[in-house]
Scaffold this motif. Structure first.
Motif, PDB file in Angstrom:
ATOM      1  N   THR A   1       0.827  -1.205   0.000  1.00  0.00           N
ATOM      2  CA  THR A   1       0.000   0.000   0.000  1.00  0.00           C
ATOM      3  C   THR A   1       0.860   1.253   0.000  1.00  0.00           C
ATOM      4  O   THR A   1       0.555   2.233  -0.693  1.00  0.00           O
TER       5      THR A   1
ATOM      6  N   LEU B   1       2.011   1.938  -3.467  1.00  0.00           N
ATOM      7  CA  LEU B   1       0.961   2.502  -4.312  1.00  0.00           C
ATOM      8  C   LEU B   1       0.706   3.971  -3.999  1.00  0.00           C
ATOM      9  O   LEU B   1       0.391   4.759  -4.890  1.00  0.00           O
TER      10      LEU B   1
ATOM     11  N   ALA C   1      -5.738   4.843   2.941  1.00  0.00           N
ATOM     12  CA  ALA C   1      -5.520   3.468   2.510  1.00  0.00           C
ATOM     13  C   ALA C   1      -4.381   2.819   3.292  1.00  0.00           C
ATOM     14  O   ALA C   1      -4.434   1.633   3.618  1.00  0.00           O
TER      15      ALA C   1
ATOM     16  N   ASP D   1      -6.860  -0.806  -2.434  1.00  0.00           N
ATOM     17  CA  ASP D   1      -5.728  -0.272  -3.196  1.00  0.00           C
ATOM     18  C   ASP D   1      -6.120   0.003  -4.648  1.00  0.00           C
ATOM     19  O   ASP D   1      -5.749   1.037  -5.220  1.00  0.00           O
TER      20      ASP D   1
END
Length: 276
Positions: A211, A214, A229, A265
């Motif tokens: 995560t 990302l 997130a 995600d």
């Protein structure tokens, strides 16, 4: 016939197969694929997931019977081994053929992901490098989605790395409910060598790392949604493992937590427009 079809559906590991297919479709939409492109990506990934799930149940049929897995259609006789073997062949052949709709580079990437996953089922499942096929196959998924775009653009390194980390975390979480049964039948993959506590820590750390990649990998500052997130990547697995401990018997809560984090995600990527 209906019993056989239902048996094939159950033997395909329908929950993760559906989740991965939906994730791939969402990623394709976020990357800018047309409706036809999204459909081609989804069908390719579904065929690949069916091949992997069916081959897993086919290869593990004797082990599942030895530990009394009544949730397995092959063990209960709902579907025969020859029927399952034929289904595996069809799905394996269909995967690269469907992927060719996105070009040869995309098809090669999809094939790499499939072969890697099949190698996990045999022989890498019982080795210290059992996590490697998960990382390769999950990393190949977004690479395939991006390469299938017109012009076959190069997939961003941060996207492939994040998917590989997510796949590695999924491996540790997926094996947790089966550690005892695997030990009885001689399976000694990396999670078995680390044990339940080590596998939980590995899964949590890898999910968080995925995560973070990302959120912080794309150019520009992270959004509040991205930071949220990251918080979810900490909280959701913890809740999943707590639910697994509270449940009696085999629980898939930890693996479902991985699927939730994966969907969060992908939704983050799609809504932020930062896939490519």
């Amino acid at each position: 016939m209906s019993t056989r079809v239902l048996g094939l559906v159950r033997a395909s590991h329908p929950e993760p197969a559906a989740a991965v297919t939906v994730v791939a479709a969402l990623l394709a939409a976020g990357a800018g694929h047309s409706a036809a492109g999204v459909a081609a990506v989804a069908l390719t990934v579904l065929a690949s997931q069916l091949a992997v799930g069916w081959s897993n149940d086919l290869i593990d049929a004797e082990r599942d019977a030895a530990v009394g897995r009544t949730d397995k259609p092959v063990t209960t006789g709902a579907v025969s081994r020859p029927a399952l073997a034929r289904a595996v062949v069809v799905a394996v052949v269909a995967t690269p053929l469907l992927a060719l709709a996105g070009g040869s580079a995309a098809a090669a990437c999809a094939t790499l992901g499939l072969v890697s996953a099949l190698l996990y089922n045999r022989p890498l499942k019982s080795t210290a490098v059992s996590v490697l096929p998960y990382a390769v196959s999950f990393g190949a998924l977004p690479a395939f989605v991006v390469l299938a775009l017109p012009g076959s653009p190069a997939p961003p390194a941060w996207l492939v790395a994040a998917a590989a980390l997510l796949g590695a975390g999924a491996h540790f979480a997926n094996v947790l409910p089966d550690l005892a049964d695997d030990a009885r039948t001689g399976v000694r993959g990396l999670p078995h060598r680390l044990g339940p506590a080590g596998s939980r820590l590995a899964a949590a750390g890898l999910l968080l790392a995925a995560t973070v990649a990302l959120v912080f990998g794309p150019p520009g500052p992270p959004s509040w949604a991205g930071l949220s997130a990251v918080a979810a990547a900490v909280a959701v697995p913890a809740l999943g493992w707590y639910a697994g401990r509270a449940a009696a018997g085999r629980s898939a809560s930890a693996f479902r937590a991985v699927l939730v984090v994966a969907l969060i995600d992908v939704l983050l990527l799609v809504t932020s427009g930062r896939v490519v």
